[in-house]
Write an enzyme that holds these catalytic residues in place. Sequence first.
Site, PDB file in Angstrom:
ATOM      1  N   TRP A   1       0.830  -1.223   0.000  1.00 17.16           N
ATOM      2  CA  TRP A   1       0.000   0.000   0.000  1.00 17.16           C
ATOM      3  C   TRP A   1       0.852   1.256   0.000  1.00 17.16           C
ATOM      4  CZ3 TRP A   1      -5.187   1.535   0.218  1.00 17.16           C
ATOM      5  CH2 TRP A   1      -5.426   2.845   0.664  1.00 17.16           C
TER       6      TRP A   1
ATOM      7  N   ASP B   1      -0.484   9.202   0.405  1.00 18.50           N
ATOM      8  CA  ASP B   1      -0.100  10.603   0.215  1.00 18.50           C
ATOM      9  C   ASP B   1       1.390  10.819  -0.091  1.00 18.50           C
ATOM     10  OD1 ASP B   1      -2.593  10.497   1.371  1.00 18.50           O
ATOM     11  OD2 ASP B   1      -2.130  11.864   3.009  1.00 18.50           O
TER      12      ASP B   1
ATOM     13  N   GLN C   1       3.323   7.995   2.141  1.00 17.94           N
ATOM     14  CA  GLN C   1       2.694   7.120   3.114  1.00 17.94           C
ATOM     15  C   GLN C   1       2.741   5.676   2.598  1.00 17.94           C
ATOM     16  OE1 GLN C   1       0.493   8.741   6.214  1.00 17.94           O
ATOM     17  NE2 GLN C   1       2.609   9.302   5.803  1.00 17.94           N
TER      18      GLN C   1
ATOM     19  N   TRP D   1       2.091   9.644  10.072  1.00 20.69           N
ATOM     20  CA  TRP D   1       1.183  10.154   9.048  1.00 20.69           C
ATOM     21  C   TRP D   1       1.799  11.365   8.338  1.00 20.69           C
ATOM     22  CZ3 TRP D   1      -4.691   9.550  10.536  1.00 20.69           C
ATOM     23  CH2 TRP D   1      -4.969   8.189  10.712  1.00 20.69           C
ATOM     24  N   SER D   2       1.012  12.021   7.514  1.00 17.85           N
ATOM     25  CA  SER D   2       1.538  12.953   6.511  1.00 17.85           C
ATOM     26  C   SER D   2       2.218  14.186   7.095  1.00 17.85           C
ATOM     27  CB  SER D   2       0.409  13.397   5.579  1.00 17.85           C
ATOM     28  OG  SER D   2       0.023  12.336   4.749  1.00 17.85           O
TER      29      SER D   2
ATOM     30  N   ARG E   1      -4.443  17.351  11.871  1.00 18.11           N
ATOM     31  CA  ARG E   1      -3.332  16.593  11.282  1.00 18.11           C
ATOM     32  C   ARG E   1      -2.887  17.221   9.967  1.00 18.11           C
ATOM     33  NH1 ARG E   1      -7.698  12.948  10.788  1.00 18.11           N
ATOM     34  NH2 ARG E   1      -8.555  12.794   8.682  1.00 18.11           N
TER      35      ARG E   1
ATOM     36  N   GLU F   1      -8.045  18.115   4.947  1.00 20.97           N
ATOM     37  CA  GLU F   1      -6.804  17.373   5.115  1.00 20.97           C
ATOM     38  C   GLU F   1      -5.701  17.940   4.219  1.00 20.97           C
ATOM     39  OE1 GLU F   1      -7.347  12.881   6.023  1.00 20.97           O
ATOM     40  OE2 GLU F   1      -8.494  13.279   4.205  1.00 20.97           O
TER      41      GLU F   1
END
Length: 464
Positions: A22, A25, A41, A85-86, A144, A200
Amino acid sequence: MIHKHAGDHHRTAYHFQSPTNWMNDPNGLVQWQGDYHLFYQYNPDGPLFGKIHWGHAVSYDLLHWTHLPVALSPTPGGPDEDGCWSGCLVNDKGIPTLVYSGNAHGRQLPCLATSFDGLLTWQKHIQNPVIQHWPEGLDVVEFRDHCVWQEDDIWYQIIGSGIKDVGGTVLLYRSRDLLSWEFIQPLCIGNKAETGTMWECPDFFPLGDKYVLTISSIPDGLVYYFTGTYQNFTFTPETRGVLDASTHFYAPQSMQDDQGRRLLFGWLREGRGDQEIQTAGWAGAMSLPRILSLTSGHQLKIEPASELQQLRRKHHTIPAQPITGDNMVITDLSTNALEIVLEIDAGSTSMWGLRIQDSSYPEEIITVTVQKSQLVSEFKFQGINSRLYEAEMCELQQLKTLSRRLHIFLDGSVMEIFVDEQMCLTERFYFSMPQHLSLALFANEGEAQLYSLDIWEMDTIWHS
């Protein structure tokens, strides 16, 4: 090195993808000491979303990529134990520094990591998370994703969020050292009915004589952009548009490269179910690098990076001709890695377009149709219209003629369409086994005029 999925014709030849499993981003885009670095990601443990790491790749030419070791991994018991995360990358007095969202126990908070060996390995800061709490006094719904920049000696960052019952927002902070952050105010607040309840992956940058804010909207699944003015810690939108009319394009991030270009990548989501993804063993791709600039009316102008022309190989040219009904123009394309540049004047017809089909599977058809102010992309499989997206083109600059220019990139299971350099639409499709593609032009109830049609078979960016 032979790629694990080399026999999978749904993989792309010239779009970036992770080695396997997988990806989502784009993160940490930067040109460092001449080389382009792309972080993203990544779930190294499987083809579905899971405990997210940061994948990493480097390119000397924006085309050919070398996979590097994973840059960030969750730390058990740490503020990112459930996922890294991003975020973005900044240059702090010569020290490359990642600002990312550490995910732990269902909440995300800003964390830092630095590198001292040319972006290969990263050390997380002992003070993580560097912002301990969501801002007080605001009823925010999420918190986030980071865009960080420096003005004089002050660092600023925006964080994606939303205000309950109001709409998506981006929250503005400042700091002198990237460690101690002061909340200033919302940079911009949206209307939930127009651009969603949570924003986001915000990106904020000057372009020409304006500022641009891009956000990825929940629940819309679309990427909106705003152009406007920025003063007194407030961004005031003057124009609004959609960066790509498809929900397959999401979470873009941009950077300014050494040529002064504003360069953007986006995540291309899959268009198939989890079971099919599990069977394939991978998910996700990056868009082609897109170059952003402003039109005279302060709309975004979006073009594919010129470097892509270096991948052109066998060239097919179709002469100018009138188009009535269905006109088959080429039947011997033995690859599904193509670039197509088409200019047509609608003339007396109300609808025109192109159709891509495989002689071995005639029931599988990609159709791109232009009808007045709409662009429609459609993929049919065994007679079932599995996906249909429409892109309203009324916000494009008014043309003096009925001529349109479509710039189409077909690659594995990805199609990116650039319309008049002002609208993009991305499609995912899954041919059974492309062998001999044909391309037809059509015009309904009238005659259109083909000015030019150029097709290139494209080289791969991966070295075996």
